[in-house]
Design an enzyme around this catalytic site. Sequence first.
Site, PDB file in Angstrom:
ATOM      1  N   TYR A  52       0.923  -1.140   0.141  1.00  0.00           N
ATOM      2  CA  TYR A  52      -0.103   0.168  -0.088  1.00  0.00           C
ATOM      3  C   TYR A  52       0.932   1.248  -0.028  1.00  0.00           C
ATOM      4  O   TYR A  52       1.833   1.359   0.641  1.00  0.00           O
ATOM      5  CB  TYR A  52      -0.923  -0.015   1.174  1.00  0.00           C
ATOM      6  CG  TYR A  52      -2.247  -0.086   0.792  1.00  0.00           C
ATOM      7  CD1 TYR A  52      -2.969   0.824   0.222  1.00  0.00           C
ATOM      8  CD2 TYR A  52      -3.106  -1.211   1.203  1.00  0.00           C
ATOM      9  CE1 TYR A  52      -4.260   0.796  -0.409  1.00  0.00           C
ATOM     10  CE2 TYR A  52      -4.307  -1.587   0.919  1.00  0.00           C
ATOM     11  CZ  TYR A  52      -5.026  -0.300   0.181  1.00  0.00           C
ATOM     12  OH  TYR A  52      -6.197  -0.676  -0.384  1.00  0.00           O
ATOM     13  N   GLU A  54      -0.491   4.709  -0.597  1.00  0.00           N
ATOM     14  CA  GLU A  54      -1.419   5.820  -0.824  1.00  0.00           C
ATOM     15  C   GLU A  54      -0.561   7.007  -0.651  1.00  0.00           C
ATOM     16  O   GLU A  54       0.223   7.335   0.421  1.00  0.00           O
ATOM     17  CB  GLU A  54      -2.574   5.799   0.081  1.00  0.00           C
ATOM     18  CG  GLU A  54      -3.636   4.794  -0.273  1.00  0.00           C
ATOM     19  CD  GLU A  54      -4.725   5.088   0.846  1.00  0.00           C
ATOM     20  OE1 GLU A  54      -4.571   5.729   1.798  1.00  0.00           O
ATOM     21  OE2 GLU A  54      -5.770   4.434   0.713  1.00  0.00           O
ATOM     22  N   ASP A 198      -7.031  13.449 -25.386  1.00  0.00           N
ATOM     23  CA  ASP A 198      -7.047  12.080 -25.075  1.00  0.00           C
ATOM     24  C   ASP A 198      -6.629  11.195 -26.035  1.00  0.00           C
ATOM     25  O   ASP A 198      -7.417  10.869 -27.264  1.00  0.00           O
ATOM     26  CB  ASP A 198      -8.594  11.684 -24.731  1.00  0.00           C
ATOM     27  CG  ASP A 198      -8.803  10.189 -24.223  1.00  0.00           C
ATOM     28  OD1 ASP A 198      -7.688   9.375 -24.594  1.00  0.00           O
ATOM     29  OD2 ASP A 198      -9.866   9.793 -23.808  1.00  0.00           O
ATOM     30  N   THR A 224      -4.032   5.709 -22.282  1.00  0.00           N
ATOM     31  CA  THR A 224      -3.856   4.472 -21.803  1.00  0.00           C
ATOM     32  C   THR A 224      -2.358   4.184 -21.913  1.00  0.00           C
ATOM     33  O   THR A 224      -1.815   4.621 -22.863  1.00  0.00           O
ATOM     34  CB  THR A 224      -4.882   3.612 -22.290  1.00  0.00           C
ATOM     35  OG1 THR A 224      -4.478   3.724 -23.750  1.00  0.00           O
ATOM     36  CG2 THR A 224      -6.233   3.655 -21.961  1.00  0.00           C
ATOM     37  N   LYS A 227      -2.147   0.437 -25.443  1.00  0.00           N
ATOM     38  CA  LYS A 227      -2.664   0.414 -26.803  1.00  0.00           C
ATOM     39  C   LYS A 227      -1.454   0.469 -27.499  1.00  0.00           C
ATOM     40  O   LYS A 227      -0.697  -0.338 -27.461  1.00  0.00           O
ATOM     41  CB  LYS A 227      -3.766   1.471 -27.130  1.00  0.00           C
ATOM     42  CG  LYS A 227      -5.024   1.165 -26.122  1.00  0.00           C
ATOM     43  CD  LYS A 227      -6.106   2.095 -26.152  1.00  0.00           C
ATOM     44  CE  LYS A 227      -7.334   1.984 -25.441  1.00  0.00           C
ATOM     45  NZ  LYS A 227      -8.629   2.906 -25.486  1.00  0.00           N
ATOM     46  N   ARG A 233      -1.974  -2.725 -18.861  1.00  0.00           N
ATOM     47  CA  ARG A 233      -2.754  -2.182 -18.806  1.00  0.00           C
ATOM     48  C   ARG A 233      -2.831  -0.864 -17.691  1.00  0.00           C
ATOM     49  O   ARG A 233      -2.366  -0.983 -16.707  1.00  0.00           O
ATOM     50  CB  ARG A 233      -4.225  -3.002 -18.353  1.00  0.00           C
ATOM     51  CG  ARG A 233      -4.592  -4.172 -19.057  1.00  0.00           C
ATOM     52  CD  ARG A 233      -5.686  -4.528 -18.864  1.00  0.00           C
ATOM     53  NE  ARG A 233      -7.003  -3.923 -19.745  1.00  0.00           N
ATOM     54  CZ  ARG A 233      -6.910  -4.099 -21.094  1.00  0.00           C
ATOM     55  NH1 ARG A 233      -6.114  -4.988 -21.490  1.00  0.00           N
ATOM     56  NH2 ARG A 233      -7.643  -3.208 -21.959  1.00  0.00           N
TER      57      ARG A 233
END
Length: 422
Positions: A52, A54, A198, A224, A227, A233
């Site tokens: 973790y 954060e 985008d 992203t 692609k 991903r």
Amino acid sequence: MKQSLKNFDPEVFEIAVGDLARQQSCLTLIPSENYASRAVMQAQSTVLANKYAEGYPETRYYNGCHYSDQIEQLAIDRAKELFGADHVNVQPHSGSQANIAVFHALLSPGDTILSMKLDHGGHLSHGLPQNFSGKYYNIVHYGLDPETERINLETVADLADQHRPRLIIVGASAYPCQIGFAEWRKIADSVDAYLLGDVAHVAGLIVGKVHPDPVPYCDVVTTTTHKTLRGPRGAIILCRQELADSIDKSVFPGLQGGPFMHAIAARAVAFKEAAQPEFTSYQEQIISNARVMANRLMENGFRLVTGGTENHLMLIDLTSISAKLSGRQAANYLEEAGIIVNKNTIPFDTRSPNTTSGIRIGTPMVTTRGMKEDQMTQVANLITEVIQNRRQASTRQKIKTRVEELCQAFPIYEGIDQVLWS
Ligand SMILES: *Cc1c(COP(=O)(O)O)cnc(C)c1O
């Protein structure tokens, strides 16, 4: 704790092996997918996943983040260098989340967004009524010119003038033309709007310098990483320094909790790969392959939206073959022959997004396999044979064998045991 996946859970293992075999033996022409490298896959399955973290490097809400800080900073530095951006956030879990984070940073609920119509090639996170974006903001869409099937910038400028959007989005999921961002900056400036580029689909092309660069002209750029960029991903947000704080706060704590450190590690590897000279050649080959495939499809009698392609994808208008043939049927026939594409609306489509009159085809994956212009001609001919002989299941079986042979000559990964990336 010590058992391998294969031994402990053969059910899951076999499903993954099955999909590897499918990926190996099918020709995938989905323009939004790619094969991430072995190094990316390995980074993604490291124990960095267990942490973790954060917050951001040096300002975490958990202890024990020394290595998390190192890997996130490395990913940020590489992405900044790669795209020439002032600031990068590497934490968004997906492209849609990156876009939501941008809206959340720059807009208040009810503000107006000007974006591309979804059935003309836009993305669901740009204002689909059922999507968060469509529910919380006032969406105004621009579409394509019925004559040219391209975006008409004068129409966009008029809509901007009329509706005074706070944010203009440029970028699409199914648009076969290049986008020049300088013109969009002028429109955004004329109404004092933010400009979001985008570039999820074309980020790899941009890095490879075969597509115009959004970074000098957009306030914020989202993409992203899986692609044309060919990473794991995920997504990243690039922005001007003045917006850095609000973008970062919007991602965390605004929208997400703990970042996926293993995914960020894999993004760092992908950025290193994208900085190699081979990556530029790869992007040039994607474009060249798409052009050859488009030309052969048109020679074979298909109409392509806009009459061709300027990037990695093309849209086949199936009404040029038969008024009865839908995109859904065509894509299903092709799948039976081992060719994976997706149905897609064409501009001014009379069919629903679930049926469609088009299919969308792209070359990033076949290019990753090492295929060149010759194979693109072959693939276009195979598609043509399946569609022309769609009443004959035997043709599909015959083509499937030829597809498998072609795939065998251009393998992805090394073998089945690599499903574990050991
Ligand atoms: C693919 C895509 C996205 C993001 O998709 P996710 O599936 O949420 O990662 C965003 N915008 C555009 C234009 C896209 O093509």
